[in-house]
Design an enzyme around this catalytic site. Structure first.
Site, short mmCIF file in Angstrom:
data_model
loop_
_atom_site.label_atom_id
_atom_site.label_comp_id
_atom_site.label_asym_id
_atom_site.label_seq_id
_atom_site.Cartn_x
_atom_site.Cartn_y
_atom_site.Cartn_z
N ALA A 68 0.87 -1.17 0.00
CA ALA A 68 0.00 0.00 0.00
C ALA A 68 0.91 1.23 0.00
O ALA A 68 2.09 1.14 0.40
CB ALA A 68 -0.89 -0.02 1.22
N GLY A 113 0.87 -4.98 0.89
CA GLY A 113 -0.30 -5.09 0.01
C GLY A 113 -0.01 -5.87 -1.27
O GLY A 113 -0.93 -6.39 -1.90
N GLU A 116 -0.56 -9.34 -0.30
CA GLU A 116 -2.01 -9.48 -0.04
C GLU A 116 -2.80 -9.57 -1.34
O GLU A 116 -3.74 -10.36 -1.46
CB GLU A 116 -2.48 -8.30 0.81
N1 CAA Z 1 4.61 3.20 -0.92
C1 CAA Z 1 5.03 4.34 -1.47
N2 CAA Z 1 6.17 4.48 -2.16
C2 CAA Z 1 6.93 3.39 -2.29
C3 CAA Z 1 6.57 2.15 -1.75
C4 CAA Z 1 5.34 2.08 -1.05
N3 CAA Z 1 4.89 0.93 -0.52
N4 CAA Z 1 7.53 1.25 -2.04
C5 CAA Z 1 8.46 1.91 -2.74
N5 CAA Z 1 8.10 3.20 -2.91
C6 CAA Z 1 8.84 4.25 -3.59
C7 CAA Z 1 10.03 4.71 -2.75
O1 CAA Z 1 9.62 5.64 -1.78
C8 CAA Z 1 10.93 5.30 -3.81
O2 CAA Z 1 10.46 6.57 -4.13
P1 CAA Z 1 11.53 7.77 -4.43
O3 CAA Z 1 12.25 7.32 -5.67
O4 CAA Z 1 10.66 8.96 -4.65
O5 CAA Z 1 12.42 7.85 -3.25
C9 CAA Z 1 10.65 4.40 -5.02
O6 CAA Z 1 9.43 3.75 -4.77
C10 CAA Z 1 11.71 3.32 -5.21
O7 CAA Z 1 11.84 2.63 -3.98
P2 CAA Z 1 13.23 2.39 -3.24
O8 CAA Z 1 14.19 3.51 -3.52
O9 CAA Z 1 12.95 2.09 -1.81
O10 CAA Z 1 13.73 1.09 -4.02
P3 CAA Z 1 14.70 -0.05 -3.48
O11 CAA Z 1 15.08 -0.88 -4.66
O12 CAA Z 1 15.79 0.50 -2.64
O13 CAA Z 1 13.78 -0.93 -2.51
C11 CAA Z 1 11.74 -2.04 -1.85
C12 CAA Z 1 12.66 -1.61 -3.02
C13 CAA Z 1 12.48 -3.10 -1.02
C14 CAA Z 1 10.48 -2.63 -2.45
C15 CAA Z 1 11.44 -0.81 -0.97
O14 CAA Z 1 10.96 0.22 -1.81
C16 CAA Z 1 10.45 -1.05 0.11
O15 CAA Z 1 10.78 -1.64 1.14
N6 CAA Z 1 9.19 -0.57 -0.10
C17 CAA Z 1 8.15 -0.62 0.90
C18 CAA Z 1 7.64 -2.04 1.08
C19 CAA Z 1 6.63 -2.07 2.20
O16 CAA Z 1 6.93 -1.81 3.34
N7 CAA Z 1 5.38 -2.41 1.85
C20 CAA Z 1 4.30 -2.50 2.81
C21 CAA Z 1 3.53 -1.20 2.78
S1 CAA Z 1 2.35 -1.13 4.09
C22 CAA Z 1 1.03 -2.03 3.54
O17 CAA Z 1 1.02 -2.61 2.47
C23 CAA Z 1 -0.16 -2.01 4.48
C24 CAA Z 1 -1.35 -2.80 4.08
O18 CAA Z 1 -1.37 -4.01 4.16
C25 CAA Z 1 -2.57 -2.11 3.74
#
Ligand code: CAA
Length: 261
Positions: A68, A113, A116
């Site tokens: 998400a 998500g 999910e």
């Molecule tokens: N939401 C918003 N933006 C996100 C995102 C997310 N879930 N995942 C990645 N992005 C964005 C980053 O902020 C980044 O943006 P900028 O370029 O503007 O900085 C861009 O995508 C690229 O991401 P990274 O620089 O982090 O890329 P990476 O290769 O270093 O890492 C990754 C990749 C491991 C997927 C990392 O992006 C990450 O850990 N993302 C979040 C994953 C996460 O925690 N997901 C769970 C979200 S909570 C949820 O889903 C709740 C629910 O059940 C409802």
């Protein structure tokens, strides 16, 4: 990009529909607008009666869906968080309840998500670089799009607890080993999903839809209730032309030509 949608594409390829979530700047993360578009795209695809399977994937090779949208969720009030969770859960219910089988083609990160939404699909194929996980507790929240429930039903309570409590990443091979994904495919995962859709498309279309209902609608029912539902749906097949044709073709030693009715 389909003019109707800004954050995804919907294409029709033969008897399959393909939805590609496409928000490259956020690794295809799901915000409210994307959830709304996904809901609309599912309705549009479901309106095509001849669709035999739906494939869901993410644009690019790095991410299926990175969760998400954390930037959107950052400032949520308690009420907004509940609305967002309800919205996500109901859109994912739409995948599980989509009339034809839904295949997730997981091509990279499927976190939060992302796992999910994959788990709400009927079948999950993944590329070798797929990474699953529920990292929400590391953000100070819990999974909110069904991750504490569908994942638990799929892999069992003990494994689900470990996945959710630790937030650790699950590589593709392990995902298959624990029953979180069907198989790892060599090459293009969308093409592999299309091949699987083609095999499904050769079967009796009404029967496939009824089989999906029998499995998905009764997953939580008591066995006797579920068997009664199966009985009703089995009997319903005998009101279809597909049953007539399928059995006649077998007995006449020819290939069935199903009408999907
Ligand atoms: N939401 C918003 N933006 C996100 C995102 C997310 N879930 N995942 C990645 N992005 C964005 C980053 O902020 C980044 O943006 P900028 O370029 O503007 O900085 C861009 O995508 C690229 O991401 P990274 O620089 O982090 O890329 P990476 O290769 O270093 O890492 C990754 C990749 C491991 C997927 C990392 O992006 C990450 O850990 N993302 C979040 C994953 C996460 O925690 N997901 C769970 C979200 S909570 C949820 O889903 C709740 C629910 O059940 C409802």
């Amino acid at each position: 990009m389909s003019p109707r949608y800004a954050n995804l594409t919907l294409e029709f390829r033969g008897l399959a529909a393909l939805i590609t979530i496409d928000r490259p700047h956020a690794l295809n993360a799901l915000d409210t607008a994307t959830l709304e578009e996904l809901d609309d795209a599912l309705s549009e695809a479901a309106d095509h009666d001849d669709i035999r399977a739906l494939i869901l994937t993410g644009a690019g090779s790095k991410a299926f869906v990175a969760g998400a949208d954390i930037a959107q969720m950052r400032e949520f009030t308690v009420a907004e968080a509940e609305d967002f969770s309800l919205h996500g859960q109901s859109v994912l219910d739409g995948l599980s309840g989509f009339p034809a089988p839904v295949i997730a083609a997981v091509n990279g990160y499927a976190l939060g998500g992302g796992t999910e939404i994959a788990v709400a699909c009927d079948l999950i194929l993944c590329s070798a670089n797929a990474v699953f996980g529920q990292p929400e507790v590391g953000l100070g929240v819990i999974p909110g799009f069904g991750g504490t429930q569908r994942l638990t039903r799929l892999v069992g309570p003990m494994r689900a607890r470990e996945i959710v409590f630790t937030g650790r990443r699950i590589p593709a091979a392990e995902a298959v080993q624990i029953g979180l994904a069907l198989r790892v495919v060599e090459g293009d995962v969308v093409e592999a999903a299309m091949e699987l859709a083609t095999v499904i498309a050769r079967q009796g279309p009404v029967a496939v839809r009824l089989a999906k209902r029998a499995i998905n609608e009764n997953a939580d029912a008591a066995l006797a209730t579920a068997l009664a539902a199966e009985r009703t749906l089995f009997a319903h097949c005998f009101a279809t032309n597909d049953q007539d044709e399928g059995m006649a073709a077998f007995l006449e030693k020819r290939k069935a030509v199903f009408r999907g009715a």
